[in-house]
Design an enzyme around this catalytic site. Structure first.
Site, PDB file in Angstrom:
ATOM      1  N   GLU A 122      54.946  40.476  50.113  1.00 32.45           N
ATOM      2  CA  GLU A 122      54.498  39.120  49.761  1.00 32.45           C
ATOM      3  C   GLU A 122      55.354  38.061  50.443  1.00 32.45           C
ATOM      4  O   GLU A 122      56.246  37.471  49.827  1.00 32.45           O
ATOM      5  CB  GLU A 122      54.521  38.914  48.238  1.00 32.45           C
ATOM      6  CG  GLU A 122      53.425  39.661  47.504  1.00 32.45           C
ATOM      7  CD  GLU A 122      53.377  39.341  46.005  1.00 32.45           C
ATOM      8  OE1 GLU A 122      54.334  38.713  45.485  1.00 32.45           O
ATOM      9  OE2 GLU A 122      52.392  39.716  45.353  1.00 32.45           O
TER      10      GLU A 122
ATOM     11  N   GLU B 249      47.534  44.666  45.866  1.00 33.60           N
ATOM     12  CA  GLU B 249      48.120  44.362  44.552  1.00 33.60           C
ATOM     13  C   GLU B 249      47.277  43.333  43.819  1.00 33.60           C
ATOM     14  O   GLU B 249      46.879  42.324  44.400  1.00 33.60           O
ATOM     15  CB  GLU B 249      49.550  43.826  44.724  1.00 33.60           C
ATOM     16  CG  GLU B 249      50.287  43.600  43.417  1.00 33.60           C
ATOM     17  CD  GLU B 249      51.716  43.127  43.645  1.00 33.60           C
ATOM     18  OE1 GLU B 249      52.415  43.695  44.518  1.00 33.60           O
ATOM     19  OE2 GLU B 249      52.150  42.173  42.968  1.00 33.60           O
TER      20      GLU B 249
END
Length: 359
Positions: free
Chosen positions: A192, A284
């Site tokens: 991320e 995710e």
């Protein structure tokens, strides 16, 4: 983890034919080796052999590749993998066991396990060799049960993946050397990214992908996008920055993360638009808020899942642990026991996502 505010007609070289053949043989053998591993494990007892009723995901699909905007199997058919992500293995290694993976493969009927190796927060940087070996143990266990494995380089803080460039090169060299002949891996090179430009993420990707390709030229690589893998939406941008300036590499997909209770129409629309132009893998997501906490928004979550099913977008849910947050699928304390299958050990989100994977 969580967002803090997410030419086929050309002849194949001989070496590549050998590699593909070995990968195909390994995929087929997964159906055989899985027999003695998939039976439920009783405390203190060895797994009892049981003949599988169908080919495992790995045996059925073999080496994956990106064809157009889709993830495709060895026969060139579009496929969508559904499964779970581990939590950080520095905290929840006890949730990734023979018993829990038997349940994931047979009771949940998952296709894929995302193995998350945190870089900081007590993770890889504290013991590179130890965390590399731990990730490989879990990847091997997923393969033994006929599941694919996403090798997740879980950089989070700092948000610039270039801050861990040297470590990433070391990690992915080791991983690609080990799995270069295995069809069951996908490499997720930056979990991320945040607080950093797309051009910086692109530069990082174009340095890491050749490291992987030097060892494993066949496997799919998953590239994180800006603003916690939201295609920039969480930092006021959108997917156009990737569409207009894609990573210079083939056989790659771009990642998107969402948490349904926080990430509403703008995020859903971005995923829809991006997947019309780019190959996307949702590595995710959660049914809660961006911290993986609070009430579940199953209605919004189902809208995402409906979109992903319609477009054959693969996904892994966060997370396969007994963390106290509502986003962890198991009730707190489950990972200290020996019961994994069924719904009795699951939180509300666990019951919901298990049912979606089984479908």
């Amino acid at each position: 983890m969580y967002q803090r505010t997410i030419s086929p007609t050309e002849p194949t070289p001989t070496a590549d034919r050998r590699r593909f053949t070995r990968k195909a043989l390994l995929a087929a053998s997964a159906l055989g080796v899985v027999t003695a591993l998939l039976a439920p494990v009783r405390a203190g007892a060895a797994p009892a052999p049981a003949a599988p009723t169908a080919a495992t995901p790995l045996a059925a699909n073999g080496q994956l590749s990106v064809c157009g905007r889709q993830l495709c199997n060895a026969s060139g058919q579009a496929v969508a993998l559904n499964g779970m992500s581990t939590h950080g293995t520095q905290w929840y290694a006890q949730c990734v066991t023979d018993g829990s993976l038997n349940a994931l493969a047979t009771d949940w009927r998952a296709d894929v396990l995302r193995v998350s190796t945190y870089v900081q927060e007590g993770g890889y940087e504290t013991d590179p060799a130890g965390f590399t070996a731990r990730a490989q143990k879990f990847i091997d266990a997923a393969h033994a049960r006929g599941m694919y494995a996403v090798i997740d380089w879980h950089m989070l803080t700092p948000g610039d993946p270039n801050a861990n460039l040297a470590r990433a090169k070391t990690f992915f060299t080791a991983m690609a050397k080990k799995y270069k002949d295995h069809p069951g891996v996908l490499y997720e090179i930056a979990n991320e990214p945040s607080g950093v430009s797309w051009s910086a993420i692109k530069s990082y990707s174009e340095q890491i992908i050749p490291v992987i390709r030097a060892q494993d030229p066949d496997a799919v690589v998953l590239v994180g996008t800006r603003a916690w893998s939201s295609f920039g939406v969480s930092e006021g941008s959108n997917e156009s920055e990737v569409v207009n300036n894609p990573v210079r590499a083939s056989n790659i997909m771009y990642t998107f993360h969402f948490y349904a209770a926080s990430h509403r129409e703008a995020y859903l629309s971005a995923l829809d638009r991006a997947s019309d132009k780019l190959p996307v893998f949702v590595t995710e997501f959660g049914t809660q808020n961006y911290a993986g906490e609070g009430a579940n928004d199953f209605a919004m979550s189902q809208r995402y899942l409906d979109l992903m099913k319609r477009k054959k977008i693969s996904w892994t849910n966060w997370n396969y642990s007994d963390d106290h947050r509502s986003g962890a699928v198991f009730k707190t304390g489950t990972c200290n026991g020996s019961t994994w299958a069924g719904t009795g050990v699951l939180k509300e989100a666990g019951v919901w996502i298990r049912d979606r994977i089984r479908q």
